[in-house]
Design an enzyme around this catalytic site. Structure first.
Site, PDB file in Angstrom:
ATOM      1  CG  ASP A 174      -0.114  -0.216   2.527  1.00  0.00           C
ATOM      2  OD1 ASP A 174       1.113   0.002   2.512  1.00  0.00           O
ATOM      3  OD2 ASP A 174      -0.728  -0.602   3.544  1.00  0.00           O
ATOM      4  CD  GLU A 217       0.248  -6.662   3.231  1.00  0.00           C
ATOM      5  OE1 GLU A 217       0.331  -5.442   3.031  1.00  0.00           O
ATOM      6  OE2 GLU A 217       0.958  -7.258   4.057  1.00  0.00           O
ATOM      7  CD  GLU A 238       0.442   4.356   4.695  1.00  0.00           C
ATOM      8  OE1 GLU A 238      -0.484   4.997   5.259  1.00  0.00           O
ATOM      9  OE2 GLU A 238       1.634   4.692   4.782  1.00  0.00           O
ATOM     10  CG  HIS A 273       6.698   4.122  10.181  1.00  0.00           C
ATOM     11  ND1 HIS A 273       5.981   4.347   9.027  1.00  0.00           N
ATOM     12  CD2 HIS A 273       6.563   2.813  10.453  1.00  0.00           C
ATOM     13  CE1 HIS A 273       5.436   3.204   8.621  1.00  0.00           C
ATOM     14  NE2 HIS A 273       5.771   2.265   9.472  1.00  0.00           N
ATOM     15  NE  ARG A 297       4.092   9.712   4.418  1.00  0.00           N
ATOM     16  CZ  ARG A 297       4.964  10.495   3.798  1.00  0.00           C
ATOM     17  NH1 ARG A 297       4.698  11.759   3.634  1.00  0.00           N
ATOM     18  NH2 ARG A 297       6.075  10.003   3.329  1.00  0.00           N
ATOM     19  CG  HIS A 342      10.918   5.273   9.486  1.00  0.00           C
ATOM     20  ND1 HIS A 342      11.236   6.171   8.508  1.00  0.00           N
ATOM     21  CD2 HIS A 342      10.187   4.310   8.876  1.00  0.00           C
ATOM     22  CE1 HIS A 342      10.714   5.777   7.349  1.00  0.00           C
ATOM     23  NE2 HIS A 342      10.075   4.631   7.557  1.00  0.00           N
TER      24      HIS A 342
HETATM   25  C1  UD1 Z   1       6.753   4.769   3.503  1.00  0.00           C
HETATM   26  C2  UD1 Z   1       5.333   4.442   3.051  1.00  0.00           C
HETATM   27  C3  UD1 Z   1       4.565   3.778   4.187  1.00  0.00           C
HETATM   28  C4  UD1 Z   1       5.327   2.617   4.782  1.00  0.00           C
HETATM   29  C5  UD1 Z   1       6.723   3.053   5.172  1.00  0.00           C
HETATM   30  C6  UD1 Z   1       7.530   1.872   5.636  1.00  0.00           C
HETATM   31  C7  UD1 Z   1       4.234   5.925   1.438  1.00  0.00           C
HETATM   32  C8  UD1 Z   1       3.492   7.168   1.229  1.00  0.00           C
HETATM   33  N1  UD1 Z   1       4.626   5.670   2.697  1.00  0.00           N
HETATM   34  O1  UD1 Z   1       6.657   5.783   4.508  1.00  0.00           O
HETATM   35  O2  UD1 Z   1       3.327   3.303   3.683  1.00  0.00           O
HETATM   36  O3  UD1 Z   1       4.646   2.149   5.925  1.00  0.00           O
HETATM   37  O4  UD1 Z   1       7.374   3.618   4.019  1.00  0.00           O
HETATM   38  O5  UD1 Z   1       8.662   2.258   6.337  1.00  0.00           O
HETATM   39  O6  UD1 Z   1       4.491   5.198   0.502  1.00  0.00           O
HETATM   40  N2  UD1 Z   1      14.339   7.926   4.459  1.00  0.00           N
HETATM   41  C9  UD1 Z   1      15.702   7.802   4.346  1.00  0.00           C
HETATM   42  N3  UD1 Z   1      16.220   6.566   4.034  1.00  0.00           N
HETATM   43  C10 UD1 Z   1      15.450   5.470   3.866  1.00  0.00           C
HETATM   44  C11 UD1 Z   1      14.069   5.604   4.011  1.00  0.00           C
HETATM   45  C12 UD1 Z   1      13.519   6.848   4.294  1.00  0.00           C
HETATM   46  O7  UD1 Z   1      16.444   8.754   4.509  1.00  0.00           O
HETATM   47  O8  UD1 Z   1      15.996   4.387   3.606  1.00  0.00           O
HETATM   48  C13 UD1 Z   1      13.770   9.273   4.779  1.00  0.00           C
HETATM   49  C14 UD1 Z   1      13.896  10.245   3.594  1.00  0.00           C
HETATM   50  O9  UD1 Z   1      14.125  11.528   4.103  1.00  0.00           O
HETATM   51  C15 UD1 Z   1      12.529  10.163   2.939  1.00  0.00           C
HETATM   52  C16 UD1 Z   1      11.648  10.015   4.175  1.00  0.00           C
HETATM   53  O10 UD1 Z   1      12.373   9.146   5.044  1.00  0.00           O
HETATM   54  O11 UD1 Z   1      12.220  11.276   2.153  1.00  0.00           O
HETATM   55  C17 UD1 Z   1      10.244   9.523   3.925  1.00  0.00           C
HETATM   56  O12 UD1 Z   1      10.243   8.331   3.134  1.00  0.00           O
HETATM   57  P1  UD1 Z   1       8.863   7.885   2.411  1.00  0.00           P
HETATM   58  O13 UD1 Z   1       9.065   6.582   1.737  1.00  0.00           O
HETATM   59  O14 UD1 Z   1       8.318   8.996   1.598  1.00  0.00           O
HETATM   60  O15 UD1 Z   1       7.855   7.743   3.613  1.00  0.00           O
HETATM   61  P2  UD1 Z   1       7.846   6.752   4.851  1.00  0.00           P
HETATM   62  O16 UD1 Z   1       7.368   7.542   6.007  1.00  0.00           O
HETATM   63  O17 UD1 Z   1       9.144   6.029   4.915  1.00  0.00           O
HETATM   64  N1  UDP Z   2      12.065  -3.807  10.355  1.00  0.00           N
HETATM   65  C1  UDP Z   2      13.446  -3.907  10.122  1.00  0.00           C
HETATM   66  N2  UDP Z   2      14.304  -3.117  10.840  1.00  0.00           N
HETATM   67  C2  UDP Z   2      13.852  -2.228  11.775  1.00  0.00           C
HETATM   68  C3  UDP Z   2      12.447  -2.111  11.983  1.00  0.00           C
HETATM   69  C4  UDP Z   2      11.593  -2.902  11.243  1.00  0.00           C
HETATM   70  O1  UDP Z   2      13.885  -4.703   9.297  1.00  0.00           O
HETATM   71  O2  UDP Z   2      14.675  -1.554  12.401  1.00  0.00           O
HETATM   72  C5  UDP Z   2      11.153  -4.649   9.563  1.00  0.00           C
HETATM   73  C6  UDP Z   2      10.067  -5.365  10.338  1.00  0.00           C
HETATM   74  O3  UDP Z   2      10.528  -6.625  10.796  1.00  0.00           O
HETATM   75  C7  UDP Z   2       8.943  -5.482   9.317  1.00  0.00           C
HETATM   76  C8  UDP Z   2       9.128  -4.276   8.436  1.00  0.00           C
HETATM   77  O4  UDP Z   2      10.442  -3.774   8.702  1.00  0.00           O
HETATM   78  O5  UDP Z   2       9.074  -6.630   8.506  1.00  0.00           O
HETATM   79  C9  UDP Z   2       8.083  -3.242   8.739  1.00  0.00           C
HETATM   80  O6  UDP Z   2       8.411  -2.051   8.092  1.00  0.00           O
HETATM   81  P1  UDP Z   2       7.784  -0.654   8.511  1.00  0.00           P
HETATM   82  O7  UDP Z   2       7.342  -0.713   9.918  1.00  0.00           O
HETATM   83  O8  UDP Z   2       8.792   0.371   8.110  1.00  0.00           O
HETATM   84  O9  UDP Z   2       6.570  -0.517   7.511  1.00  0.00           O
HETATM   85  P2  UDP Z   2       5.031  -0.978   7.557  1.00  0.00           P
HETATM   86  O10 UDP Z   2       5.005  -2.459   7.740  1.00  0.00           O
HETATM   87  O11 UDP Z   2       4.373  -0.206   8.646  1.00  0.00           O
HETATM   88  O12 UDP Z   2       4.531  -0.553   6.210  1.00  0.00           O
END
Ligand code: UD1
Ligand code: UDP
Length: 367
Positions: free
Chosen positions: A97, A119, A133, A207, A209, A240
Site C-alpha cells: 500500500d 497483500e 495507505e 513512523h 504519517r 525510522h
Molecule cells: C513509507 C510508506 C509507508 C510505509 C513506510 C515503511 C508511502 C506514502 N509511505 O513511509 O506506507 O509504511 O514507508 O517504512 O508510501 N528515508 C531515508 N532513508 C530510507 C528511508 C527513508 O532517509 O531508507 C527518509 C527520507 O528523508 C525520505 C523520508 O524518510 O524522504 C520519507 O520516506 P517515504 O518513503 O516517503 O515515507 P515513509 O514515512 O518512509
Molecule cells: N524492520 C526492520 N528493521 C527495523 C524495523 C523494522 O527490518 O529496524 C522490519 C520489520 O521486521 C517489518 C518491516 O520492517 O518486517 C516493517 O516495516 P515498517 O514498519 O517500516 O513498515 P510498515 O510495515 O508499517 O509498512
C-alpha cells in the site's frame, strides 16, 4: 516465455516480496523474472536486498530527503511508466500500500499491462487512516487483475468489492515466509543492542504519517513515562530515517538511560531482537503480522488497523496514541503474568510460511 517485472520501493515491500522473487527464480524456464526498485527508500531498502541477496535489474534511485507525496508520486509515475514501456512485461507484480505500489499499478494500467497485487484486500474503510495507505491499496486493487489475499477476511473484502472470484487467491501473508526464512538462519554479526539480560526489552517502532504532530508526541511521552516508572525494562527503539519521525523522537526521548534510540536495524537483526523482546509497541503494519508468529504480545499504537485478525486472535491490542492508555496497557502486561501469557500463546492468523509458493503457482496457472 512470459516476462514478469516485480516493482517495489520500501523496506516492507522488499521483505514481503523477497520470498516471491526467490520462488519465481525456481521457474526461470517458464517465466523471466525481472526486479525493478523505485528506491522510494534507499538505505532501509538496501539492507533488505542485501540480506535476501536480491540484485535489482533496474534501480530508479528516486528517494529524496524528506520527500513530499506529490513530488515522489509524480517522479515515480514518469520513471516507472518509462521503464514498463521499454520492458513490455506480461505482468507487473506489486505488494502492499505504499506510493510505489499505487503509482506502479497506475503506470501499468496506462500501458494495458495486467497487475498482480500481493497483500490485497486489507481495509480500514477510513479515508485518512492510515494515510495515505488506505487509498493507495484501494487504488492498487481497482487497477489490478490478480489479487493475492493474505487472510480469509481480505479475500471476503475483495469479493464484496465485486472482484471476480477466479482472480482472488487466498495465499497467506508472505511476511511469514520471510520471517521464517530469516529466524532460521544464524546472525552473521552479533546483535550489540540490549545485551543487559536483566531488563525486559520493550521493542518499539513508530513512523505513521497520520500520527505526526500531537499523537506522535503523546506516544513519545508515554514511552518516557514507561521508562521512568519501570526500572526493570529497557526500551529499544530503532528510529525510522524519516526526519518527521527522528526530530520528535530524539527531542523527547534522547539521553534516557533506559531508552535506546538506535538506527533502523537490518531485517535479520530486527527479527532476532523481536524474538528476544518481552513486549512490542508499534504502529507498523508488518510488525503486527510478525509478532504473533514469534509469540510476542503487541500493543498497536494507532486509532485503526487493517489487520484486525491479530486482535481477534488475542495476540495484539489496539491502544491508540493516548499517553495514559499506552502506559496503562504496557504496565498491565508487565505486571499481570496471566494476561501476558494469554496474548503470547494466542498463535498467528497470518499464514503458514508457504504464501510465496501459492502466489507463484497461481501465476504459473494463469499466465
Ligand atoms: C513509507 C510508506 C509507508 C510505509 C513506510 C515503511 C508511502 C506514502 N509511505 O513511509 O506506507 O509504511 O514507508 O517504512 O508510501 N528515508 C531515508 N532513508 C530510507 C528511508 C527513508 O532517509 O531508507 C527518509 C527520507 O528523508 C525520505 C523520508 O524518510 O524522504 C520519507 O520516506 P517515504 O518513503 O516517503 O515515507 P515513509 O514515512 O518512509
Ligand atoms: N524492520 C526492520 N528493521 C527495523 C524495523 C523494522 O527490518 O529496524 C522490519 C520489520 O521486521 C517489518 C518491516 O520492517 O518486517 C516493517 O516495516 P515498517 O514498519 O517500516 O513498515 P510498515 O510495515 O508499517 O509498512
Amino acid at each position: 516465455m512470459k516476462r514478469i517485472v516485480t516493482v517495489f520501493g520500501t523496506r516492507p515491500e522488499a521483505i514481503k516480496l523477497a520470498p516471491v522473487i526467490i520462488e519465481l527464480q525456481r521457474h526461470v524456464e517458464r517465466m523471466e523474472n525481472l526486479v525493478c526498485v523505485t528506491a522510494q527508500h534507499r538505505e532501509m531498502l538496501d539492507q533488505v536486498l542485501d540480506w535476501f541477496q536480491i540484485k535489482p535489474h533496474i534501480d530508479l534511485d528516486l528517494m529524496k530527503p524528506d520527500q513530499g507525496l506529490p513530488e515522489f508520486v509524480s517522479d515515480a509515475l514518469l520513471a516507472v511508466h518509462k521503464m514498463l514501456r521499454e520492458l513490455k512485461p506480461d505482468l507487473v507484480l506489486v505488494q502492499g500500500d505504499t506510493a510505489t505500489v499505487m503509482v506502479t499499478a497506475l503506470a501499468a494500467f496506462y500501458l494495458h499491462i495486467p497487475v498482480g497485487h500481493v497483500e490485497a484486500g486489507l481495509r480500514t474503510r477510513e479515508l485518512y487512516d492510515p494515510f495515505p495507505e488506505e487509498i493507495n491499496r484501494r487504488m492498487a486493487g481497482v487497477l489490478s487483475t490478480y489479487h493475492f489475499a493474505p487472510t480469509a477476511r481480505a479475500a471476503a473484502a475483495l469479493r464484496a468489492e465485486k472482484i471476480p472470484e477466479q482472480n482472488i487467491f487466498f495465499t497467506g501473508n508472505t511476511v511469514v515466509d520471510a520471517l521464517l526464512m530469516t529466524v532460521n538462519r544464524p546472525l552473521a554479526s552479533r546483535l550489540d543492542v540490549a545485551e543487559d539480560g536483566h531488563r525486559r526489552i520493550i521493542l518499539v517502532t513508530a513512523h505513521r504519517r497520520e500520527s505526526f504532530g500531537a499523537p506522535f508526541e503523546s506516544l513519545c511521552l508515554a514511552l518516557n513515562d514507561i521508562a521512568e516508572r519501570n526500572h526493570d525494562v529497557q526500551i529499544v527503539y530503532p528510529v525510522h530515517l524519516n526526519p518527521n519521525v527522528r526530530d520528535p523522537v530524539f527531542r523527547l526521548l534522547g539521553g534516557h538511560e533506559r531508552i535506546s534510540l538506535i538506527n533502523p536495524l537490518r531485517y535479520e537483526q530486527f527479527a532476532h531482537l523481536m524474538s528476544r523482546a518481552y513486549l512490542i509497541l508499534t504502529d507498523s503494519g508488518g510488525i503486527q503480522e510478525e509478532a504473533p508468529v514469534l509469540g510476542k504480545p503487541t500493543l498497536v499504537m494507532r486509532a485503526t488497523t487493517e489487520r484486525p485478525e491479530a486482535i481477534e486472535a488475542g495476540t495484539a491490542r489496539l491502544v491508540g496514541t493516548d499517553r495514559g492508555r499506552i502506559v496503562a496497557e504496557t504496565e498491565r502486561l508487565l505486571s499481570d503474568a496471566s494476561a501476558y501469557s494469554r496474548m503470547a500463546c494466542a498463535g498467528s492468523p497470518f499464514g503458514d510460511g508457504h504464501a510465496a509458493e501459492r502466489i507463484v503457482n497461481a501465476l504459473l496457472g494463469r499466465l
